[in-house]
Scaffold this active site. Structure first.
Site, PDB file in Angstrom:
ATOM      1  CB  CYS A 118      -0.230  -1.137  -1.217  1.00 32.92           C
ATOM      2  SG  CYS A 118       0.043   0.101  -0.445  1.00 32.92           S
ATOM      3  CG  HIS A 258      -2.769  -4.207  -1.124  1.00 36.28           C
ATOM      4  ND1 HIS A 258      -2.003  -3.720   0.255  1.00 36.28           N
ATOM      5  CD2 HIS A 258      -3.401  -2.907  -0.076  1.00 36.28           C
ATOM      6  CE1 HIS A 258      -0.748  -3.242   1.043  1.00 36.28           C
ATOM      7  NE2 HIS A 258      -2.220  -2.423   0.526  1.00 36.28           N
ATOM      8  CG  ASN A 288      -0.425  -2.014   4.135  1.00 35.39           C
ATOM      9  OD1 ASN A 288      -0.405  -3.057   2.772  1.00 35.39           O
ATOM     10  ND2 ASN A 288      -1.190  -0.764   3.744  1.00 35.39           N
TER      11      ASN A 288
END
Length: 336
Positions: A118, A258, A288
């Protein structure tokens, strides 16, 4: 800044997402859960997922086309393509090579992938910045794309509720006005806790030797420990990046983090004392999206007007590795 230092311009951003939507209510068909249970723990209401043969390459190509168009350069003017992905559809050819081909680039420019989960966009920006600062390349495409929903155990409620698919892209070029759009950037890793998030590749040994242990190909995550680690390290880390840029928290117009868990984002927001308008979130609708998370939030925010241009923002990511990174950037008019 040395005499030969070449500053970086963020010339264009774009994003691509699947059409298929899976809501929290949809997930009740797979296991015992509820919209309220998921939303109160994660901030997620729905997520986009790949369907049929669609994959991260398709999503990345869509995002790349939009970023290139906004940048004002042509695909054949690119000097380098970097792709970041947590779990690419193929280990090789690289996603970057697939995108080079789909863009119709016939020159033999380098194209490679990086795996920083990520944190992928920030890692890619750091690599691209070094190439541009040193004068090696002038025009670089960074694509962060993931289709993690293909690698989830859909009987595992703890992990499968979290992820969605998508892609974001950024074109960075040598700045022709002497102004650097990357005011500060930093990347880090702590491999000693890498087992908190992992995904194995399945294989087998030659039949003439002892067989290897069996593994599955699912994404595994210790969500509780990841949460504890990130909440501890991220808020002070972001403050350090802002200080590295020679700024104070109040000088930053937007926090674009994020999109892993709304509670993590809120912890950072409280530390920086930012209003809701300064914190860009889309986790409610996308979940996500891993490497794509930060660039989707940036590009969509600019497109929808929640991120105004002529401003400064801090981008930050964290993920498997464990890796993390942050960048304070200048957002010029015309990037999206």
């Amino acid at each position: 800044m040395t005499k030969d230092y070449i500053p970086v311009k963020i010339a264009g951003v774009g994003y691509g997402i699947p059409d298929a939507v899976v809501t929290n209510d949809d997930l009740t068909k797979l296991y015992e859960t509820s919209d309220e249970w998921i939303y109160t723990r994660t901030g997620i209401k729905e997520r986009r997922v790949v369907s049929g043969n669609q994959n991260a390459i398709d999503l990345g190509f869509e995002a790349a086309l939009k970023a290139i168009e906004k940048s004002g350069i042509k695909p054949e003017e690119l000097d380098l393509i970097i792709a970041a992905s947590s779990a690419p559809p193929q280990l090789y050819p690289a996603i970057a090579c697939h995108i080079q081909s789909r863009l119709g680039i016939e020159t033999d420019i380098p194209a490679f992938d990086i795996t920083a989960a990520c944190s992928g966009l920030i890692y890619g920006m750091q690599v691209a910045k070094g190439f541009i600062n040193s004068g090696i390349y002038e025009n670089i495409l960074i694509v962060a794309t993931d289709n993690n929903t293909r690698y989830l155990d859909w009987t595992d409620r703890a992990t499968s509720i979290l992820f969605g698919d998508g892609a974001g892209a950024m074109v960075v070029t040598a700045s022709n006005d002497g102004v650097d759009d990357i005011l500060a950037i930093d990347i880090k890793a702590k491999g000693s806790i890498g087992e908190l998030i992992y995904k194995d590749n399945v294989g087998q040994n030659c039949p003439l030797v002892e067989p290897c242990s069996a593994h599955d190909e699912y994404i595994h995550m210790n969500g509780k420990e990841v949460y504890k680690f990130v909440v501890k390290i991220l808020p002070p880390y972001i403050e350090e990046i802002i200080e590295k840029a020679g700024l104070k928290a109040g000088d930053i117009d937007y926090l674009i983090p994020h999109q892993a868990n709304l509670r993590i984002i809120q912890a950072v927001q409280e530390r920086l004392e930012y209003s809701d308008e300064k914190v860009i979130t889309n986790i409610k609708y996308y979940g996500n999206t891993s490497a794509a998370s930060v660039p989707i939030a940036l590009a969509e925010g600019v497109e929808k007007g929640t991120v105004k241009l002529g401003t400064t923002a801090i981008l930050c990511g964290f993920g498997a590795g464990m890796t993390w990174g942050g960048a304070v950037v200048r957002l010029r008019e015309g990037i999206c």
